[in-house]
Design a protein around this motif. Structure first.
Motif, PDB file in Angstrom:
ATOM      1  N   TYR A 178      -4.424  -7.360  12.672  1.00 14.74           N
ATOM      2  CA  TYR A 178      -4.405  -7.169  11.222  1.00 14.74           C
ATOM      3  C   TYR A 178      -2.982  -7.343  10.687  1.00 14.74           C
ATOM      4  CZ  TYR A 178      -9.148  -5.497  11.546  1.00 14.74           C
ATOM      5  OH  TYR A 178     -10.497  -5.426  11.773  1.00 14.74           O
ATOM      6  N   PRO A 179      -2.852  -7.590   9.383  1.00 13.08           N
ATOM      7  CA  PRO A 179      -1.517  -7.747   8.804  1.00 13.08           C
ATOM      8  C   PRO A 179      -0.663  -6.501   9.001  1.00 13.08           C
ATOM      9  CG  PRO A 179      -3.207  -8.437   7.236  1.00 13.08           C
ATOM     10  CD  PRO A 179      -3.910  -7.787   8.397  1.00 13.08           C
ATOM     11  N   ARG A 180       0.622  -6.743   9.213  1.00 15.48           N
ATOM     12  CA  ARG A 180       1.569  -5.643   9.409  1.00 15.48           C
ATOM     13  C   ARG A 180       2.277  -5.342   8.096  1.00 15.48           C
ATOM     14  NH1 ARG A 180       4.432  -5.168  14.813  1.00 15.48           N
ATOM     15  NH2 ARG A 180       2.405  -4.224  15.149  1.00 15.48           N
ATOM     16  N   TYR A 181       2.411  -4.046   7.823  1.00 18.66           N
ATOM     17  CA  TYR A 181       3.087  -3.554   6.630  1.00 18.66           C
ATOM     18  C   TYR A 181       4.190  -2.600   7.089  1.00 18.66           C
ATOM     19  CZ  TYR A 181      -0.933  -5.293   3.988  1.00 18.66           C
ATOM     20  OH  TYR A 181      -1.896  -6.105   3.432  1.00 18.66           O
ATOM     21  N   MET A 202       7.828   3.765   8.074  1.00 19.01           N
ATOM     22  CA  MET A 202       6.481   3.569   8.615  1.00 19.01           C
ATOM     23  C   MET A 202       6.214   2.092   8.864  1.00 19.01           C
ATOM     24  SD  MET A 202       3.960   6.168   6.653  1.00 19.01           S
ATOM     25  CE  MET A 202       4.478   7.815   6.185  1.00 19.01           C
ATOM     26  N   VAL A 203       5.524   1.817   9.963  1.00 17.99           N
ATOM     27  CA  VAL A 203       5.062   0.468  10.290  1.00 17.99           C
ATOM     28  C   VAL A 203       3.590   0.608  10.623  1.00 17.99           C
ATOM     29  CG1 VAL A 203       5.288  -1.498  11.843  1.00 17.99           C
ATOM     30  CG2 VAL A 203       7.327  -0.206  11.189  1.00 17.99           C
ATOM     31  N   ALA A 204       2.754  -0.187   9.941  1.00 17.97           N
ATOM     32  CA  ALA A 204       1.305  -0.045  10.104  1.00 17.97           C
ATOM     33  C   ALA A 204       0.622  -1.404  10.138  1.00 17.97           C
ATOM     34  CB  ALA A 204       0.734   0.780   8.963  1.00 17.97           C
ATOM     35  N   ASP A 205      -0.417  -1.493  10.964  1.00 16.18           N
ATOM     36  CA  ASP A 205      -1.343  -2.622  10.924  1.00 16.18           C
ATOM     37  C   ASP A 205      -2.527  -2.131  10.107  1.00 16.18           C
ATOM     38  OD1 ASP A 205       0.453  -3.613  12.769  1.00 16.18           O
ATOM     39  OD2 ASP A 205      -0.996  -3.779  14.397  1.00 16.18           O
ATOM     40  N   ALA A 257      -3.101   0.729  13.420  1.00 13.30           N
ATOM     41  CA  ALA A 257      -1.955   1.162  14.229  1.00 13.30           C
ATOM     42  C   ALA A 257      -0.895   1.690  13.261  1.00 13.30           C
ATOM     43  CB  ALA A 257      -1.394  -0.002  15.034  1.00 13.30           C
ATOM     44  N   LEU A 258      -0.163   2.720  13.695  1.00 16.05           N
ATOM     45  CA  LEU A 258       0.865   3.299  12.829  1.00 16.05           C
ATOM     46  C   LEU A 258       1.945   3.970  13.655  1.00 16.05           C
ATOM     47  CD1 LEU A 258       1.787   4.276   9.904  1.00 16.05           C
ATOM     48  CD2 LEU A 258       0.593   6.391  10.482  1.00 16.05           C
ATOM     49  N   THR A 259       3.184   3.737  13.262  1.00 16.28           N
ATOM     50  CA  THR A 259       4.294   4.540  13.770  1.00 16.28           C
ATOM     51  C   THR A 259       5.062   5.079  12.569  1.00 16.28           C
ATOM     52  OG1 THR A 259       5.786   2.631  13.959  1.00 16.28           O
ATOM     53  CG2 THR A 259       4.549   3.260  15.942  1.00 16.28           C
ATOM     54  N   PHE A 283       0.857  -1.180   0.000  1.00 12.49           N
ATOM     55  CA  PHE A 283       0.000   0.000   0.000  1.00 12.49           C
ATOM     56  C   PHE A 283       0.892   1.228   0.000  1.00 12.49           C
ATOM     57  CE2 PHE A 283      -2.978  -2.877   2.304  1.00 12.49           C
ATOM     58  CZ  PHE A 283      -4.116  -2.699   1.526  1.00 12.49           C
ATOM     59  N   GLU A 284       0.320   2.350  -0.355  1.00 12.99           N
ATOM     60  CA  GLU A 284       0.980   3.631  -0.130  1.00 12.99           C
ATOM     61  C   GLU A 284       0.230   4.296   1.012  1.00 12.99           C
ATOM     62  OE1 GLU A 284       2.665   7.540  -2.427  1.00 12.99           O
ATOM     63  OE2 GLU A 284       1.000   6.455  -3.346  1.00 12.99           O
ATOM     64  N   ILE A 285       0.958   4.743   2.018  1.00 12.89           N
ATOM     65  CA  ILE A 285       0.370   5.440   3.157  1.00 12.89           C
ATOM     66  C   ILE A 285       0.649   6.923   2.995  1.00 12.89           C
ATOM     67  CG2 ILE A 285       0.450   5.792   5.648  1.00 12.89           C
ATOM     68  CD1 ILE A 285       1.191   2.872   5.956  1.00 12.89           C
TER      69      ILE A 285
END
Length: 95
Positions: A46-49, A54-57, A67-69, A8-10
């Motif tokens: 949820y899956p982690r990307y 960036m780290v996101a669920d 979730a996002l950092t 994905f693009e965040i």
């Protein structure tokens, strides 16, 4: 059978944009990152990307970020996140 997107693009954007027509684009984002599935499940279930700091669920069905950092930190108040699908071939969406 549902296929879970592998990337994905965040987009990190200002939460409120007066007079905005349509969803934000990468050009409008304060920061963006291409994230790819890590094969792990986050604390949210949820899956982690991860990618580019960036780290996101992400719920892959609704594209909701659970979730996002960013660079190891949570977002400041007033910022929000949008998730944009990336074509499977990795081609640029704009051409």
């Amino acid at each position: 059978m549902t296929t879970i997107p592998q990337r994905f693009e965040i987009l990190v954007v200002a939460e409120f944009s007066e007079g905005r027509a349509g969803p934000p684009t990468a050009a409008d984002a304060l920061r963006s990152a291409l994230v790819e599935a890590t094969g792990q499940t986050g604390a949210s279930g949820y899956p982690r990307y991860a990618g580019q700091g960036m780290v996101a669920d992400i719920d892959p069905v609704t594209r909701t970020v659970e979730a996002l950092t960013v660079d190891g930190e949570e977002l400041d108040y007033g910022l929000s996140v949008r998730v944009v699908p990336v074509p499977a071939d990795g081609a640029d969406r704009d051409g």
